[in-house]
Design a protein around this motif. Structure first.
Motif, PDB file in Angstrom:
ATOM      1  N   PHE A   1      47.121  34.274  36.906  1.00 52.78           N
ATOM      2  CA  PHE A   1      47.351  34.711  35.537  1.00 52.78           C
ATOM      3  C   PHE A   1      46.749  36.096  35.284  1.00 52.78           C
ATOM      4  O   PHE A   1      47.274  36.874  34.493  1.00 52.78           O
ATOM      5  N   LEU A   2      45.672  36.373  35.965  1.00 56.87           N
ATOM      6  CA  LEU A   2      45.039  37.681  35.821  1.00 56.87           C
ATOM      7  C   LEU A   2      46.000  38.784  36.274  1.00 56.87           C
ATOM      8  O   LEU A   2      46.190  39.801  35.602  1.00 56.87           O
ATOM      9  N   VAL A   3      46.635  38.543  37.414  1.00 55.90           N
ATOM     10  CA  VAL A   3      47.598  39.516  37.938  1.00 55.90           C
ATOM     11  C   VAL A   3      48.812  39.600  37.005  1.00 55.90           C
ATOM     12  O   VAL A   3      49.289  40.688  36.674  1.00 55.90           O
ATOM     13  N   ALA A   4      49.250  38.431  36.551  1.00 57.86           N
ATOM     14  CA  ALA A   4      50.410  38.409  35.657  1.00 57.86           C
ATOM     15  C   ALA A   4      50.117  39.192  34.382  1.00 57.86           C
ATOM     16  O   ALA A   4      50.962  39.947  33.877  1.00 57.86           O
ATOM     17  N   SER A   5      48.879  39.033  33.887  1.00 59.28           N
ATOM     18  CA  SER A   5      48.494  39.725  32.671  1.00 59.28           C
ATOM     19  C   SER A   5      48.493  41.243  32.880  1.00 59.28           C
ATOM     20  O   SER A   5      48.979  42.012  32.043  1.00 59.28           O
TER      21      SER A   5
ATOM     22  N   PHE B   1      44.206  45.788  42.022  1.00 55.53           N
ATOM     23  CA  PHE B   1      42.994  45.087  42.448  1.00 55.53           C
ATOM     24  C   PHE B   1      41.813  45.514  41.586  1.00 55.53           C
ATOM     25  O   PHE B   1      41.043  44.691  41.107  1.00 55.53           O
ATOM     26  N   TYR B   2      41.719  46.830  41.348  1.00 54.49           N
ATOM     27  CA  TYR B   2      40.604  47.296  40.515  1.00 54.49           C
ATOM     28  C   TYR B   2      40.794  46.949  39.050  1.00 54.49           C
ATOM     29  O   TYR B   2      39.826  46.692  38.340  1.00 54.49           O
ATOM     30  N   MET B   3      42.052  46.952  38.613  1.00 53.14           N
ATOM     31  CA  MET B   3      42.307  46.584  37.208  1.00 53.14           C
ATOM     32  C   MET B   3      41.874  45.161  36.912  1.00 53.14           C
ATOM     33  O   MET B   3      41.417  44.848  35.814  1.00 53.14           O
ATOM     34  N   THR B   4      42.027  44.309  37.902  1.00 54.80           N
ATOM     35  CA  THR B   4      41.777  42.884  37.661  1.00 54.80           C
ATOM     36  C   THR B   4      40.435  42.404  38.197  1.00 54.80           C
ATOM     37  O   THR B   4      40.091  41.246  38.062  1.00 54.80           O
ATOM     38  N   LYS B   5      39.698  43.284  38.832  1.00 55.99           N
ATOM     39  CA  LYS B   5      38.406  42.866  39.381  1.00 55.99           C
ATOM     40  C   LYS B   5      37.344  42.913  38.297  1.00 55.99           C
ATOM     41  O   LYS B   5      36.960  43.970  37.830  1.00 55.99           O
ATOM     42  N   HIS B   6      36.900  41.742  37.870  1.00 51.81           N
ATOM     43  CA  HIS B   6      35.797  41.655  36.906  1.00 51.81           C
ATOM     44  C   HIS B   6      34.698  40.814  37.514  1.00 51.81           C
ATOM     45  O   HIS B   6      34.914  40.099  38.483  1.00 51.81           O
TER      46      HIS B   6
ATOM     47  N   LEU C   1      32.497  37.621  37.029  1.00 50.05           N
ATOM     48  CA  LEU C   1      32.349  36.377  36.275  1.00 50.05           C
ATOM     49  C   LEU C   1      30.862  36.097  36.208  1.00 50.05           C
ATOM     50  O   LEU C   1      30.053  36.906  36.613  1.00 50.05           O
ATOM     51  N   SER C   2      30.483  34.936  35.744  1.00 51.24           N
ATOM     52  CA  SER C   2      29.059  34.611  35.693  1.00 51.24           C
ATOM     53  C   SER C   2      28.511  34.476  37.107  1.00 51.24           C
ATOM     54  O   SER C   2      29.245  34.289  38.066  1.00 51.24           O
ATOM     55  N   LYS C   3      27.201  34.551  37.198  1.00 49.54           N
ATOM     56  CA  LYS C   3      26.469  34.335  38.456  1.00 49.54           C
ATOM     57  C   LYS C   3      26.926  35.270  39.570  1.00 49.54           C
ATOM     58  O   LYS C   3      26.947  34.894  40.741  1.00 49.54           O
ATOM     59  N   GLY C   4      27.346  36.472  39.187  1.00 51.75           N
ATOM     60  CA  GLY C   4      27.681  37.464  40.212  1.00 51.75           C
ATOM     61  C   GLY C   4      28.974  37.197  40.947  1.00 51.75           C
ATOM     62  O   GLY C   4      29.309  37.891  41.888  1.00 51.75           O
ATOM     63  N   GLU C   5      29.720  36.194  40.510  1.00 47.91           N
ATOM     64  CA  GLU C   5      31.003  35.942  41.152  1.00 47.91           C
ATOM     65  C   GLU C   5      32.029  36.889  40.541  1.00 47.91           C
ATOM     66  O   GLU C   5      32.007  37.169  39.352  1.00 47.91           O
ATOM     67  N   ASN C   6      32.918  37.412  41.390  1.00 47.24           N
ATOM     68  CA  ASN C   6      33.946  38.326  40.905  1.00 47.24           C
ATOM     69  C   ASN C   6      35.302  37.616  40.857  1.00 47.24           C
ATOM     70  O   ASN C   6      35.530  36.664  41.589  1.00 47.24           O
ATOM     71  N   THR C   7      36.146  38.141  40.005  1.00 53.26           N
ATOM     72  CA  THR C   7      37.508  37.585  39.968  1.00 53.26           C
ATOM     73  C   THR C   7      38.166  37.770  41.334  1.00 53.26           C
ATOM     74  O   THR C   7      38.812  36.871  41.850  1.00 53.26           O
ATOM     75  N   PHE C   8      37.980  38.968  41.873  1.00 47.52           N
ATOM     76  CA  PHE C   8      38.427  39.243  43.238  1.00 47.52           C
ATOM     77  C   PHE C   8      37.299  39.969  43.941  1.00 47.52           C
ATOM     78  O   PHE C   8      36.631  40.795  43.336  1.00 47.52           O
ATOM     79  N   ASP C   9      37.112  39.672  45.198  1.00 45.44           N
ATOM     80  CA  ASP C   9      36.107  40.409  45.942  1.00 45.44           C
ATOM     81  C   ASP C   9      36.747  41.529  46.748  1.00 45.44           C
ATOM     82  O   ASP C   9      36.241  42.637  46.823  1.00 45.44           O
TER      83      ASP C   9
ATOM     84  N   ALA D   1      41.836  32.267  29.750  1.00 45.30           N
ATOM     85  CA  ALA D   1      42.210  32.331  28.343  1.00 45.30           C
ATOM     86  C   ALA D   1      42.593  33.765  27.949  1.00 45.30           C
ATOM     87  O   ALA D   1      43.604  33.979  27.281  1.00 45.30           O
ATOM     88  N   ARG D   2      41.800  34.734  28.396  1.00 40.51           N
ATOM     89  CA  ARG D   2      42.110  36.128  28.070  1.00 40.51           C
ATOM     90  C   ARG D   2      43.449  36.557  28.663  1.00 40.51           C
ATOM     91  O   ARG D   2      44.240  37.222  28.019  1.00 40.51           O
ATOM     92  N   ALA D   3      43.673  36.138  29.920  1.00 42.45           N
ATOM     93  CA  ALA D   3      44.919  36.531  30.574  1.00 42.45           C
ATOM     94  C   ALA D   3      46.122  35.945  29.845  1.00 42.45           C
ATOM     95  O   ALA D   3      47.090  36.644  29.552  1.00 42.45           O
ATOM     96  N   ILE D   4      46.021  34.656  29.500  1.00 36.73           N
ATOM     97  CA  ILE D   4      47.149  34.022  28.815  1.00 36.73           C
ATOM     98  C   ILE D   4      47.338  34.655  27.432  1.00 36.73           C
ATOM     99  O   ILE D   4      48.453  34.903  26.984  1.00 36.73           O
ATOM    100  N   SER D   5      46.214  34.948  26.785  1.00 31.91           N
ATOM    101  CA  SER D   5      46.287  35.585  25.478  1.00 31.91           C
ATOM    102  C   SER D   5      46.965  36.952  25.590  1.00 31.91           C
ATOM    103  O   SER D   5      47.802  37.327  24.771  1.00 31.91           O
TER     104      SER D   5
END
Lengths: 364, 770
Positions: free
Chosen positions: A75-79, A97-102, A104-112, B612-616
């Motif tokens: 969904f991140l990519v779709a967004s 890849f950079y647009m969607t790399k955030h 998350l908590s605990k130092g985990e990334n959406t994409f590494d 949620a943000r992506a779907i939004s």
């Protein structure tokens, strides 16, 4: 403003999101159905001479420990693609890849790594039944071209007869809204695996003397190169010759060009060139062209395993291919294209290629 | 201690003995080795050539050995083989006697145990009880004569058995310090308290009174016994502290106060109710040995075989007697004394074939499931799970017995004695030599090597070379805290703490030789989710209490430290332990599931915001609302399933064997008894297997992430060189079809047996078996 195609893709993405919302409302486990991109779901269509994707699909659920992250990533990519479509801009998959790399908590990334986001893009492509180009994404440019052809690239006319020693860089997206073909006299297309060999041929003006278009792919062909060759082959009616190293990997470059890749089987219909001709290097060329043993390289275990694996592929089932690969395995050596230089610096230009072409000494 | 009845003939109590004289006696009474020298013979006989001695000559050296002499030379048989054990045994014997006396008299016991350091290596052990007291004339015999007691001849559950213990303690004290035993006893408020000082004549096994006066006494009734011994006061394992703590667990109705050289401990009573009095019973026919049967039939006063069987055994009705006789092919009217050996053998063989009611459970008094658990929970307050189970009475060698088990699991089990509360400079109950360096002193800690001691000092930030006496209190505290941390880490792989109780008496020594240990090791604890090395004790934060209550506990030796290996007993112990372990397994399984559910929830929660943000972003709808929507659905797919399920009472009952509900439970036993089932474990063993499976099923319940079949993947393109191109498909797992939602256990908890669902947190107040 969005064009019609973009609108359609945006609609498909929106539909995917709405379906998920509905499932959540019903307290169902949100589900994406994604066609499987693997050998198990690849069918060789003999009639069309290309690999096609089968009917198997995988389910990607959000409420599943192993899939939750990938579900979110999809969904991140779709967004991100929605955004690109809305502003009518195109970006590279690296950019995405950079647009969607955030974080998350605990130092985990959406994409590494980009390795993680690229397959998600392909998932999204097959899931929506669209192409990467339609999602406004492209890979970095790869491959160059020179020869008796004029192309119009994003409105600029490129005379490929006058592109110097470096050639014209083939863009990632070569659909007809970007690339149009102009005047061409060429009789055939020659794809060379290696940039260095292509340079030798260009310096020797092989394309001029033999009236052809020469491309190099720098290893495995990119989607852009494959699509361009396919378009020229189809729209200009030009035969395609492929010149690769004499090893299993070179042979597979030919194979991908010819009938498509397993991973992108869904795209074969747009990219495969079933009639592509394998001109060399053949395992038989060592004797035919009297190449000294010193230029050969022993096959390593990986090479042998790969060769045996390829002998099992249905599209290499034909006797001539079996013979070719068996020869390689029996001789236990491989040859690089550069090995031809052992017979003289322009041996490939002056003798090897002309002789092969004249004798129609190729496999297809 | 009125339970000691007059059995032996009267002795002159006014005889006194000089302590020096006794010491001299000791020398004299040593049994001499046969002397080799035939020339010194004075009987005039001649030793034949080639022989060393003659019968006549040897006869001069042969004489009877008094029991006191024997034990003086064999102290280890009575548990006095080391100075540390001597202290323990002395306390133990005094406490056993005091508790027995209180219970028999129907008094809620209140014990005061005091250990004082005297000069040199001498200690004074004093026990004061509020028991019935002892009549004056009995005092010397009870405390000054071995093998004098009321319990040896009766078949009834009690702590003491042979009447050796306390007098042996006194004897040991006398042998090591030369001082007499001091007893003060009072039987009623209107009577004076008598003080006796006694010594034991080792040769004649007779007490001699040194002092006999009337003194003041703090209680209306009760007894104080004071023995001076040479001994070593130990802390930690095998300590008086530990023994008393375990005694408190075993005797929830007793209040125990302890004043030791290193501080005080108080164990208030958990129950205000005395256990019911144990009744005396006749032996039960099942398990009676042939020799015993012969003896009984020879000595019976009954005139017929039928009568003898009925009269000498419990639970033998005329009907049962007839069936035994028929089975044996011996007429019921035969005179028992005239029975031939083969006939008695036939009767012996016939007995197991006849169904006979269980022996009356009134002779054995269990602690009770509820009180055992409460006692355990008081001593080990920080466990996360407690469970206790009683087995119905069973029999070995004609003696009824009963096994009870309690488990405490998890949390930070500190061990039964929390030494950290003791107010001194000790770690794990060990007081260090103040002159030593830290590194050397720490070597005294259990299992500590030079390397480990150094490690501990370094971690605590204390110089290894510092002398202990120079440590500040803070530094010492740092060492203690660090030690506790280290031992907590080790606790995970250290064996479970095992508390062995026999007739409410803790067994501290010879753990390996004990049937209780055998039973625990024989159980496959891994089935219940507890780690266990092959053939060893289970490991981890686990305390196991096994109580064997019987009219006659078979010990491996007279020091009463290990239960002998009787198959009947081990089998019952295993069943009882398994009952508890199964509940523990269920608990752990449930806990595991909950943890897994929580983990899953965490995973989903981590991605909820992004999703949620992506779907939004795609739909243009409110991100907060979408997030709420996802969170609601998350509940459904994670923990909610487990929390809403109610414990299944049916399953709870299924664990109990039918006979149990009638015949056990906090001593309110049904005297009528139930059908006896000698092998009595077939059905139980089966249910146990089921439970094991249930546990194993549970393990499989985790959602399988990726079936991971690498063969489907295509390694072709790894070397394509087109890093950003299509053909990189290293991510095989994602491309592999996943099982459908319906087939995955993770989202469909219905698949595992509801029967086994239990309430997660064991409510030990709630499930009384009363």
């Amino acid at each position: 403003m969005m064009n019609k195609k973009s609108k359609r893709v945006k609609f498909l993405i929106n539909q995917m999101a709405e379906t998920t919302l509905k499932e959540l409302e019903l307290q169902k486990n949100p589900l994406l159905t994604i066609p499987v991109r693997a050998l198990s779901n690849t069918v060789f269509n003999e009639e069309e001479g290309m690999l096609k994707m089968g009917d198997s699909t995988q389910e990607r659920l959000f409420f599943h420990q192993g899939m939750a992250k990938k579900f979110m990533q999809t969904f991140l990519v779709a967004s991100a693609c929605t955004e690109l479509l809305e502003v009518d801009k195109t970006t590279s998959i690296r950019d995405l890849f950079y647009m969607t790399k955030h974080t998350l908590s605990k130092g985990e990334n959406t994409f590494d790594e980009q390795d993680e986001s690229d397959p998600i893009i392909e998932d999204l492509e097959v899931c929506l039944g669209t192409l990467r180009e339609d999602l406004h994404l492209f890979a970095s440019n790869k491959g160059t071209m020179v020869g008796n052809i004029t192309v119009v690239d994003a409105g600029d006319t490129i005379n490929c007869r006058r592109v110097g020693s470096g050639g014209w860089g083939i863009p990632s997206i070569v659909e007809d809204h970007v690339i149009k073909f102009g005047k061409t006299e060429a009789d055939f297309i020659l794809l060379v695996e290696k940039d260095a060999v292509w340079r030798r041929l260009n310096e020797d003006k092989f394309w001029k003397t033999h009236n052809c278009i020469m491309l190099q792919s720098g290893g495995q062909t990119s989607r852009g190169v494959r699509r361009l060759i396919r378009r020229m082959h189809e729209e200009l009616g030009l035969p395609v010759y492929v010149l690769v190293d004499n090893d299993p990997w070179g042979l597979y470059i030919y194979s991908v060009l010819k009938q498509g890749s397993i991973n992108l089987a869904y795209d074969s219909i747009r990219m495969a060139v079933p009639k592509a001709r394998f001109i060399g290097l053949s395992s038989f060329d060592r004797e035919a062209f009297d190449l000294p043993d010193v230029v050969t390289i022993s096959l390593n275990k990986k090479d042998e395993a790969r060769a045996r694996q390829m002998m099992e592929y249905p599209w290499f089932a034909d006797k001539k291919w079996q013979r070719e690969m068996k020869k390689m395995l029996d001789s236990r050596v491989k040859l690089e294209l550069e090995a031809l230089s052992a017979r003289g610096i322009s041996f490939i230009t002056d003798i090897y290629l002309p002789q092969k072409l004249n004798n129609d000494d190729y496999l297809d | 201690m009125t339970d000691k009845e007059i059995i032996l003939d009267r002795d002159d109590l006014d005889d006194t003995v000089d302590i020096e004289e006794i010491a001299g006696d000791d020398e004299e009474t040593e049994v001499e080795e046969p002397v080799d020298d035939s020339d010194s013979d004075d009987d005039g006989g001649v030793t034949p050539p080639g022989r060393r001695s003659r019968a006549e000559k040897m006869a001069t050296k042969q004489r009877s050995i008094s029991i006191s002499e024997f034990f003086a030379k064999n102290k280890q048989l009575l548990g006095f083989d080391s100075p540390a054990r001597a202290v323990m045994t002395t306390v133990k014997e005094a406490v056993d006697n005091a508790l027995d006396a209180c219970e028999e008299a129907g008094i809620l016991p209140e014990l005061h145990v005091t250990i004082e350091n005297l000069e040199d290596d001498k200690l004074r052990v004093t026990t004061l009880d509020n028991g019935p007291g002892i009549v004056k004339k009995q005092i010397p015999k009870i405390f000054g004569q071995l093998l004098y007691g009321s319990k040896f001849h009766s078949l009834k559950q009690s702590r003491g058995q042979q009447g050796i213990g306390i007098s042996a303690a006194g004897m040991y004290g006398q042998l090591t310090t030369g001082r007499p035993v001091c007893i003060i006893s009072r039987t009623a408020p209107d009577k004076p308290a008598h003080l006796f000082e006694l010594v034991l004549d080792l040769k004649s096994n007779r007490p001699r009174v040194v002092t006999d006066t009337e003194v003041e006494f703090p209680h209306d009734h009760g007894t104080s016994v004071s023995i001076d011994i040479v001994g070593v006061y130990k802390s930690g394992r095998h300590s008086i502290d530990e023994y008393l703590a375990q005694t408190a667990v075993a005797n929830p109705h007793a209040a125990i106060y302890y004043d030791g050289p290193r501080g005080s401990l108080v164990f208030p009573r958990v129950s205000e109710q005395l256990p019911p009095e144990a009744q005396e019973i006749r032996p039960h026919p099942y398990g009676v040995e042939l020799g015993m049967l012969m003896k009984i039939l020879r000595e019976t006063s009954a005139r017929t075989l039928s009568g003898a069987l009925q009269h000498e055994f419990s639970r033998v009705t005329p009907n049962v007697a007839q069936k035994i006789c028929e089975e044996a092919g011996v007429p019921i009217s035969r005179a028992p004394k005239r029975l031939k050996g083969e006939e008695i053998e036939a009767i012996h063989k016939a007995i197991p074939k006849v169904k006979i009611m269980a022996p009356s459970a009134t002779a054995i008094v269990p602690i009770g499931e509820r009180l055992m658990r409460r006692g355990l929970a008081r001593e080990i307050s920080d466990a996360e799970f407690y469970i206790s189970k009683s087995r119905p009475p069973s029999v070995y060698k004609g003696n009824p017995f009963l096994v009870e088990v309690a488990l405490a699991y998890g949390g930070e089990l500190k061990g039964i004695v929390d030494t950290s509360e003791m107010d001194d400079r000790s770690i794990a109950g060990i007081e260090f030599d103040e002159e030593k360096t830290v590194a050397a002193a720490l070597l005294e800690l259990p299992g500590f090597t030079r390397k480990k001691a150094g490690e501990l000092a370094d971690k605590a930030g204390v110089a290894r070379r510092m002398r202990v006496k120079k440590l500040t209190d803070d530094e010492f505290e740092a060492l203690r805290v660090t030690y506790n941390e280290m031992s907590r880490k080790e606790a995970k792989s250290s064996p479970a703490q095992i508390i062995r109780l026999a007739n409410r008496v803790p067994l501290l020594y010879q753990q390996k030789a004990c049937a209780i240990s055998r039973a625990i090791m024989d159980i496959n604890w891994r089935r219940y989710g507890i780690t266990q090395p092959k053939g060893g004790f289970p490991q981890g934060a686990l305390v196991i209490i096994v109580h064997l209550a019987s009219v006659w506990v078979p010990f491996t030796s007279e020091s009463k430290e290990a239960v002998a290996h009787y198959n009947e007993i081990i089998s019952e112990m295993k069943l009882a332990i398994q009952l508890c372990a199964r509940e523990l397994g269920n608990y752990l399984q449930k806990k595991d599931k909950l943890r897994a559910a929580r983990e899953r929830k965490d995973i989903f929660a981590r991605y909820t915001g992004e999703l949620a943000r992506a779907i939004s972003n795609i739909t243009g709808k409110d991100a907060v609302k979408i997030q709420e929507l996802i969170e609601t659905a998350t509940e459904r797919y994670t923990i909610a399933n487990f929390e809403t399920e109610k414990p299944d009472m049916e399953a709870e009952e299924a664990y109990q064997t039918p006979k149990k509900s009638k015949s056990t439970g906090d001593g309110e036993d049904d005297a009528s008894g139930d059908e006896w089932d000698t092998d009595g474990n077939g059905a139980d063993a089966d249910t146990d297997d089921q439970a094991g499976e249930a546990v194993e099923e549970g393990v499989d319940d985790q959602p399988d992430d990726d079936p991971g079949d690498g063969e489907d993947t295509d390694p072709d393109d790894d070397e394509s060189g087109a890093a950003d191109e299509d053909d990189s498909d290293g991510d095989d797992s994602d491309l592999t079809p996943e099982p459908s939602a319906a087939s995955r256990g993770s989202l469909a908890p219905k698949s595992h047996g509801k029967k086994r669902q239990q309430s997660l947190f064991f409510d030990f107040e709630g499930d009384d078996d009363e």
